[in-house]
Design an enzyme around this catalytic site. Structure first.
Site, short mmCIF file in Angstrom:
data_model
loop_
_atom_site.label_atom_id
_atom_site.label_comp_id
_atom_site.label_asym_id
_atom_site.label_seq_id
_atom_site.Cartn_x
_atom_site.Cartn_y
_atom_site.Cartn_z
N GLU A 126 0.80 -1.23 0.00
CA GLU A 126 0.00 0.00 0.00
C GLU A 126 0.83 1.28 0.00
OE1 GLU A 126 -1.42 -2.52 1.49
OE2 GLU A 126 -3.44 -2.48 0.67
N HIS A 152 -11.90 -4.31 9.66
CA HIS A 152 -12.41 -4.07 8.31
C HIS A 152 -13.61 -3.15 8.30
CE1 HIS A 152 -9.92 -7.52 7.25
NE2 HIS A 152 -10.15 -7.28 6.00
#
Lengths: 429, 358
Positions: B91, B160
């Site tokens: 990322e 999440h």
């Protein structure tokens, strides 16, 4: 101080050459190793002293063998000398200005490392990109940003290259393709890869056959333990980006010795950074970063490789900063002996001696260059001193390229349109 | 009978699951076309990739996998691997590459599989993308879009399910958008890609599969929604419900329930968290004098806090009651289904909040 536990409360101040002392005291070998490690002082290892230049494609002849023909033309040599002297004098002037209160905040000086900046950046074209960390003044100067603009930026004046909004650690110039100036080490490397990505994209997707600009990212030994470094090595090799990783290994990350911070590559005594290149599929090169001509040779090959589309290279330049990490660093952990060793390898006198020896410049030429630099540095200080500070109305400018980003105020107008919001230099496209 | 079925289908997102009804709906000339949010995003990306060849997409699984949530379905086949790039799981690295390429003139769309994973790249989003224009005093801008699903899904637990709207909306230099329906998705994404500044685009996984009516204007390839303008989804006179993303749907349903009890709610879809549309918010407050802000995220320093502060500053005399916030519970998201439901605002919570101030 290092205390030797198995003696009766004996505390010894370890001098710089502890090897001699330790063996004189008949300290056991295991303890000697422990002493070396805990002192953070680099053990004098023969392998590390005789640094070899390893070129990418073929071994490079040692300097002695090329004594017949000089490695560079007189013009190039004088340009390199000028650039290094400018870097040195500029940084030394920064120290003076800082202690006089003209400069403030965090200032990280580059003195001693000029060979790396000059050796690499003077090879680049104007459309090539440079990305750096907070130790970026000399990278800016080598890339072509005027000394006046850099000094004014450091003074926090409106005429600085970033209108006083960036400061020492954030030098940017779109004209010279200097993409920063990042305080977070490791952060600039992926950004540099992005500029390289753009170059490749321009060629592959937009069909611009002439798009072959190269990006060089400069960072230190401490950065080589940051995750983004490894992510970048992987992607640069994976996407075959025209990028050169330049590690300015000056052995110290503030007060953390490279030897204490980095694990050793297998089978080695020193933690070599250049060996991490091949692990990711790119050549790794170790070069004497105190010799501008060696750096230039290695950089030339790496840059041409990238331009040909053959992918990235990792260059580790062994160098040293003569001053502390920043002007606020008392610099107590580095030994005088180590500093003296590297002062003896100062790149500027080395190049001067080479030029005189090879007949690339006369004493008069060199004095002229030095005088020119002294004048330029004095001029840039005067310019910065006399420049105005940014006006208050500049505060809210250039937060957004589109100032409508500040939103709609309660009266229905865009906030940037309200009187007094800014000096009014923001424009809506 | 058919219009009633269409109504049901729209509310329960069944249009995509009952193809015959969907086909019948599309066949009716007088009925608007329906489009899922997923298709809206996909079509917006498709059109922007076609319009400007400096636009490209990168992210995990965007190419061969057709997108982790199928938002980029078909784009690799259409535009090739140079413009729809699958990245490794890296990322910070790929976000940095996207940002650097934007500095150098390209227009990347950087997808995060969820906004939770962007925490690994937050250095690049904030320290590079958001701040560089200012640090360089206007020399280097960053025309990038960061997009991905934000907030809670269903049973995906604590790591999440976080809503990042308030964190990114506090950073100067970023624009933060949160679409609700397909019209928002298309218009805001196209506006974001054409915008010269970095845009944080917060989608919602639950909304991807929901169908909404779209007019021919919305389907036009140059349809954009101005950034910074909120939309009044439903007019009302007793209380203003302010929300964004999935909670707009909840507010609309709460408004329907409250209407049966004689309370008329004005529902505002913020669309743009940063900048906030003070004009629309104040105009509505002047009408209703009561406000409830509904969001999925945590209460402290949330979007509701900002709206409440601003309304108090600019509309103090218009307020007949404190600005209430209906937020997610101040806990990391639990896994058990009933606890998850308790941790998120429900329609009954919104109704209760409104009743307490009217």
């Amino acid at each position: 101080y290092i205390s030797i536990p198995d003696s009766s409360a004996l505390v010894i101040r370890i001098p710089t050459d502890y090897c001699l002392l330790a063996s004189a005291l008949r300290v056991p070998a295991r303890m000697q190793v422990l002493l070396k490690q805990r002192s953070g002082i680099r053990p004098s290892q023969p392998g590390r002293r005789a640094v070899q230049v390893r070129a990418v494609a073929a071994p490079v002849k040692s300097a002695a063998a090329t004594a017949k023909t000089p490695l560079v033309t007189p013009e190039v040599a004088k340009d390199l000398y000028y650039d290094m002297v400018l870097g040195r004098e500029f940084e030394e002037m920064c120290a003076q200005m800082y202690y006089r209160g003209k400069m403030f905040g965090f200032v990280h000086l580059y003195s001693g490392q000029e060979a790396v900046s000059t050796g690499v950046i003077r090879l680049l074209r104007p459309d090539d990109y440079v990305v750096s960390t907070y130790r970026d003044h000399v990278h800016a100067l080598s890339k072509g940003v005027s000394a006046r603009e850099v000094m004014a930026e450091l003074f926090g004046k409106k005429t600085g290259c970033c209108r006083g909004q960036g400061g020492s650690m954030h030098m940017f110039s779109s004209k010279h393709n200097l993409l920063g100036g990042y305080a977070f080490i490791g952060e600039g490397i992926p950004v540099g890869l992005g500029a390289a990505f753009q170059s490749k994209y321009r060629r592959d997707v937009l069909g611009d056959e002439k798009a072959d600009s190269v990006t060089c990212s400069f960072f230190g030994d401490g950065t080589c333990n940051v995750g983004q470094f490894y992510e970048s090595l992987n992607m640069a090799a994976l996407y075959k980006l025209p990028h050169v990783f330049v590690v300015e290994n000056n052995l110290w990350a503030i007060g953390m010795s490279h030897l204490r911070a980095t694990s050793r590559t297998s089978g080695d005594v020193d933690p070599y950074i250049y060996k991490k290149g091949p692990a990711f599929g790119m050549p790794g090169v170790l070069v004497d970063g105190m010799d501008v001509l060696k750096v230039r040779q290695v950089a030339q090959e790496a840059i041409e490789r990238a331009r040909r589309g053959e992918g990235p290279t990792l260059i580790e330049a062994e160098t040293y900063r003569f001053r502390g990490h920043s002007l606020a660093d008392p610099d107590e952990l580095r030994s005088k002996e180590e500093k003296a060793r590297y002062q003896a390898r100062d790149p500027i006198p080395q190049l001067k001696a080479y030029m005189l020896e090879q007949g690339l410049a006369t004493e008069a030429d060199i004095k002229e260059i030095e005088a020119r630099v002294a004048e330029e540095v004095d001029d840039c200080v005067k310019f910065a001193d006399e420049s105005p500070k940014p006006e208050r109305g500049q505060l809210l400018e250039n937060v957004f390229a589109d100032p409508r980003g500040f939103g709609i105020a309660e009266d229905g107008r865009y906030r940037y349109q309200q009187p007094g919001f800014s000096s009014g230099t923001a424009v809506v496209s | 009978m058919l219009p009633a079925l269409v109504q049901q289908a729209r509310i329960h997102g069944l249009a995509t699951r009952l193809p015959r009804i969907a086909a019948a709906v599309r066949g009716f000339a007088s009925q608007p076309t329906e489009m899922t949010v997923r298709d809206a995003l996909n079509s917006a990306l498709d059109e922007e990739l076609a319009r400007d060849d400096k636009v490209y997409i990168l992210g995990e699984e965007v190419g061969e996998y057709q997108g982790a949530y199928k938002i980029t379905r078909g784009l690799l086949q259409k535009y090739g691997a140079d413009r729809v790039k699958d990245t490794p799981i890296t990322e910070a690295g790929f976000t940095g590459i996207a940002v650097g390429s934007a500095f150098a003139g390209l227009r990347p769309v950087c997808e995060f599989m969820t906004w939770n994973f962007a925490l690994q790249a937050i250095d690049q989003i904030i320290n590079s993308a958001a701040k560089t224009l200012y640090m360089s005093a206007g020399q280097i801008n960053c025309p990038i879009v960061f997009r991905g699903p934000n907030g809670a899904a269903a049973g995906v637990a604590a790591q999440h399910s976080q809503c990042f709207a308030s964190w990114y909306s506090s950073v100067p230099g970023l624009k933060v958008l949160a679409p609700y329906d397909s019209e928002d998705a298309r218009g805001l994404l196209k506006a974001a890609i054409r915008d010269p500044d970095p845009v944080v685009f917060l989608e919602n996984e639950i909304l991807y599969g929901q169908s909404f009516p779209v007019t021919p204007e919305v389907l036009d390839k140059d349809f954009t929604i101005p950034i910074g303008r909120a939309k009044v989804m439903r007019a009302g006179s007793h209380v203003t419900l302010v929300s964004f993303s999935k909670m707009v749907g909840y507010c609309l349903r709460a408004a329907e329930q409250l209407a049966e009890q004689g309370v008329e709610c004005e529902v505002i879809n913020l669309r743009s968290i940063k900048p906030l549309d003070r004009d629309t918010l104040l105009a509505s407050l002047r009408k209703t004098h009561r406000m409830v802000v509904v969001e999925e995220g945590w209460p402290q320093c949330g979007v509701g806090s900002e709206v409440a502060a601003v309304m108090m500053e600019i509309g103090f005399d218009e307020l007949d009651a404190p600005v209430l916030r209906v937020t997610g519970a101040e806990v990391p998201m639990p896994y058990a289904a009933n606890l998850e439901a308790a941790a998120l605002p429900q329609i009954s919570d919104i109704v209760k909040a409104v009743k307490s101030i009217v």
